[in-house]
Write a protein that holds these residues in place. Sequence first.
Motif, PDB file in Angstrom:
ATOM      1  N   GLY A  21     -11.310  38.338  23.000  1.00  0.00           N
ATOM      2  CA  GLY A  21     -11.540  36.748  22.778  1.00  0.00           C
ATOM      3  C   GLY A  21     -10.717  35.876  23.611  1.00  0.00           C
ATOM      4  N   LEU A  22     -10.210  36.418  24.551  1.00  0.00           N
ATOM      5  CA  LEU A  22      -9.047  35.597  25.286  1.00  0.00           C
ATOM      6  C   LEU A  22      -9.581  34.991  26.649  1.00  0.00           C
ATOM      7  N   LEU A  23     -10.685  35.564  27.192  1.00  0.00           N
ATOM      8  CA  LEU A  23     -11.420  35.048  28.386  1.00  0.00           C
ATOM      9  C   LEU A  23     -12.051  33.791  27.983  1.00  0.00           C
ATOM     10  N   GLU A  24     -11.947  32.766  28.884  1.00  0.00           N
ATOM     11  CA  GLU A  24     -12.567  31.543  28.547  1.00  0.00           C
ATOM     12  C   GLU A  24     -13.671  31.109  29.654  1.00  0.00           C
ATOM     13  N   GLU A  25     -13.525  31.604  30.883  1.00  0.00           N
ATOM     14  CA  GLU A  25     -14.336  31.388  32.000  1.00  0.00           C
ATOM     15  C   GLU A  25     -14.396  32.610  33.100  1.00  0.00           C
ATOM     16  N   ILE A  26     -15.654  32.731  33.559  1.00  0.00           N
ATOM     17  CA  ILE A  26     -15.949  33.863  34.290  1.00  0.00           C
ATOM     18  C   ILE A  26     -16.336  33.077  35.766  1.00  0.00           C
ATOM     19  N   TRP A  27     -15.540  33.235  36.863  1.00  0.00           N
ATOM     20  CA  TRP A  27     -15.875  32.734  38.226  1.00  0.00           C
ATOM     21  C   TRP A  27     -16.311  34.114  39.067  1.00  0.00           C
ATOM     22  N   VAL A  28     -17.671  33.959  39.499  1.00  0.00           N
ATOM     23  CA  VAL A  28     -18.128  35.179  40.281  1.00  0.00           C
ATOM     24  C   VAL A  28     -18.830  34.533  41.484  1.00  0.00           C
ATOM     25  N   ASP A  29     -18.176  35.116  42.702  1.00  0.00           N
ATOM     26  CA  ASP A  29     -18.710  35.024  43.930  1.00  0.00           C
ATOM     27  C   ASP A  29     -19.632  36.079  44.310  1.00  0.00           C
ATOM     28  N   ILE A  30     -20.841  35.833  44.004  1.00  0.00           N
ATOM     29  CA  ILE A  30     -22.296  36.613  44.222  1.00  0.00           C
ATOM     30  C   ILE A  30     -22.513  36.770  45.987  1.00  0.00           C
ATOM     31  N   VAL A  31     -22.333  38.034  46.506  1.00  0.00           N
ATOM     32  CA  VAL A  31     -22.458  38.543  47.759  1.00  0.00           C
ATOM     33  C   VAL A  31     -23.749  39.253  47.712  1.00  0.00           C
ATOM     34  N   PRO A  32     -24.800  38.861  48.814  1.00  0.00           N
ATOM     35  CA  PRO A  32     -26.196  39.399  49.109  1.00  0.00           C
ATOM     36  C   PRO A  32     -25.968  40.920  49.398  1.00  0.00           C
ATOM     37  N   VAL A  33     -25.435  41.731  48.704  1.00  0.00           N
ATOM     38  CA  VAL A  33     -25.614  43.106  49.151  1.00  0.00           C
ATOM     39  C   VAL A  33     -25.647  43.979  47.720  1.00  0.00           C
ATOM     40  N   LEU A  34     -26.443  44.813  47.953  1.00  0.00           N
ATOM     41  CA  LEU A  34     -26.510  46.023  46.759  1.00  0.00           C
ATOM     42  C   LEU A  34     -25.671  47.058  47.145  1.00  0.00           C
ATOM     43  N   LEU A  35     -24.687  47.426  46.089  1.00  0.00           N
ATOM     44  CA  LEU A  35     -23.836  48.694  46.416  1.00  0.00           C
ATOM     45  C   LEU A  35     -24.236  49.622  45.686  1.00  0.00           C
ATOM     46  N   GLY A  36     -25.263  49.717  44.683  1.00  0.00           N
ATOM     47  CA  GLY A  36     -25.816  50.778  44.100  1.00  0.00           C
ATOM     48  C   GLY A  36     -24.753  51.706  43.328  1.00  0.00           C
ATOM     49  N   GLY A  37     -23.585  51.302  42.962  1.00  0.00           N
ATOM     50  CA  GLY A  37     -22.931  51.840  41.916  1.00  0.00           C
ATOM     51  C   GLY A  37     -21.300  51.533  42.548  1.00  0.00           C
ATOM     52  N   GLY A  38     -20.293  51.913  41.498  1.00  0.00           N
ATOM     53  CA  GLY A  38     -19.121  51.682  41.675  1.00  0.00           C
ATOM     54  C   GLY A  38     -18.295  51.071  40.313  1.00  0.00           C
ATOM     55  N   VAL A  39     -17.583  50.125  40.867  1.00  0.00           N
ATOM     56  CA  VAL A  39     -16.728  49.421  39.527  1.00  0.00           C
ATOM     57  C   VAL A  39     -17.588  48.361  39.088  1.00  0.00           C
ATOM     58  N   PRO A  40     -17.757  48.202  37.939  1.00  0.00           N
ATOM     59  CA  PRO A  40     -18.421  46.846  37.522  1.00  0.00           C
ATOM     60  C   PRO A  40     -17.468  45.779  37.090  1.00  0.00           C
ATOM     61  N   LEU A  41     -17.982  44.465  37.192  1.00  0.00           N
ATOM     62  CA  LEU A  41     -17.362  43.539  37.110  1.00  0.00           C
ATOM     63  C   LEU A  41     -16.549  43.659  35.687  1.00  0.00           C
ATOM     64  N   LEU A  42     -17.166  43.875  34.769  1.00  0.00           N
ATOM     65  CA  LEU A  42     -16.742  43.984  33.317  1.00  0.00           C
ATOM     66  C   LEU A  42     -17.107  45.125  32.603  1.00  0.00           C
ATOM     67  N   GLY A  43     -18.103  45.990  32.988  1.00  0.00           N
ATOM     68  CA  GLY A  43     -18.409  47.196  32.153  1.00  0.00           C
ATOM     69  C   GLY A  43     -18.896  46.902  30.877  1.00  0.00           C
ATOM     70  N   ALA A  44     -18.850  47.969  30.042  1.00  0.00           N
ATOM     71  CA  ALA A  44     -19.403  47.935  28.754  1.00  0.00           C
ATOM     72  C   ALA A  44     -18.571  47.176  27.725  1.00  0.00           C
ATOM     73  N   LEU A  45     -19.331  46.123  27.076  1.00  0.00           N
ATOM     74  CA  LEU A  45     -18.430  45.278  26.378  1.00  0.00           C
ATOM     75  C   LEU A  45     -18.738  45.501  24.840  1.00  0.00           C
TER      76      LEU A  45
END
Length: 198
Positions: A148-172
């Motif tokens: 409950g510490l995070l107040e905003e999420i700023w995301v720079d969406i890039v038009p590419v599909l990487l198909g896997g890797g490190v997620p922005l936030l993962g399982a909440l």
Amino acid sequence: MSKVVTGASMSLDGFIAGPGETGFEHLFAWYQSGDVPIASTHPEIPFNLTASDAEYLRAWLDSVGVYVVGKRLFTLTNGWGGVHPADKPIVVVTHTVPEQWIAEHPDAPFTFVTGGVKEAIEVARGLAGDKLVGVSGGDVARQCLDEGLLEEIWVDIVPVLLGGGVPLLGALSNAPVLLEDPEIVPGSRVTHLKYRIR
């Protein structure tokens, strides 16, 4: 009290790094998409942006007083040699303090916190003054959201599909998490979205 936000360049399928630490040439291409320079402490990490992207990035850089990162990012970058590209203090969330690195970089404005994200955010707020606390994407940002510490999420969406890797936030642990409608800033080969957490 300083607002706590996270920000990251992310592929359309939700990754801030591709499989095996790949895809950065796509995720960060917008940093080299124009002719408006923004200073960096590292000449090997230049920023040359379009006018709209430069305005957006300057607003982010000017508003953040300190960054909170995890041990993974610290290790991947070797702590940026002791100076972050944006020349900001860094709080590192870690289980073990890298004493050798500290000895090699005695003047680096880095603080290592072993008590978890709550302690890290408390320390970072003390350093940030009235500016934002910027949290790196990935596991540290997810932990902050879960606490409950995070107040905003700023995301720079890039038009590419990487198909896997490190997620922005993962399982909440507390999903679903509702967000307000985004503020949208169009860019060059990127769309900047600012979400406030409800």
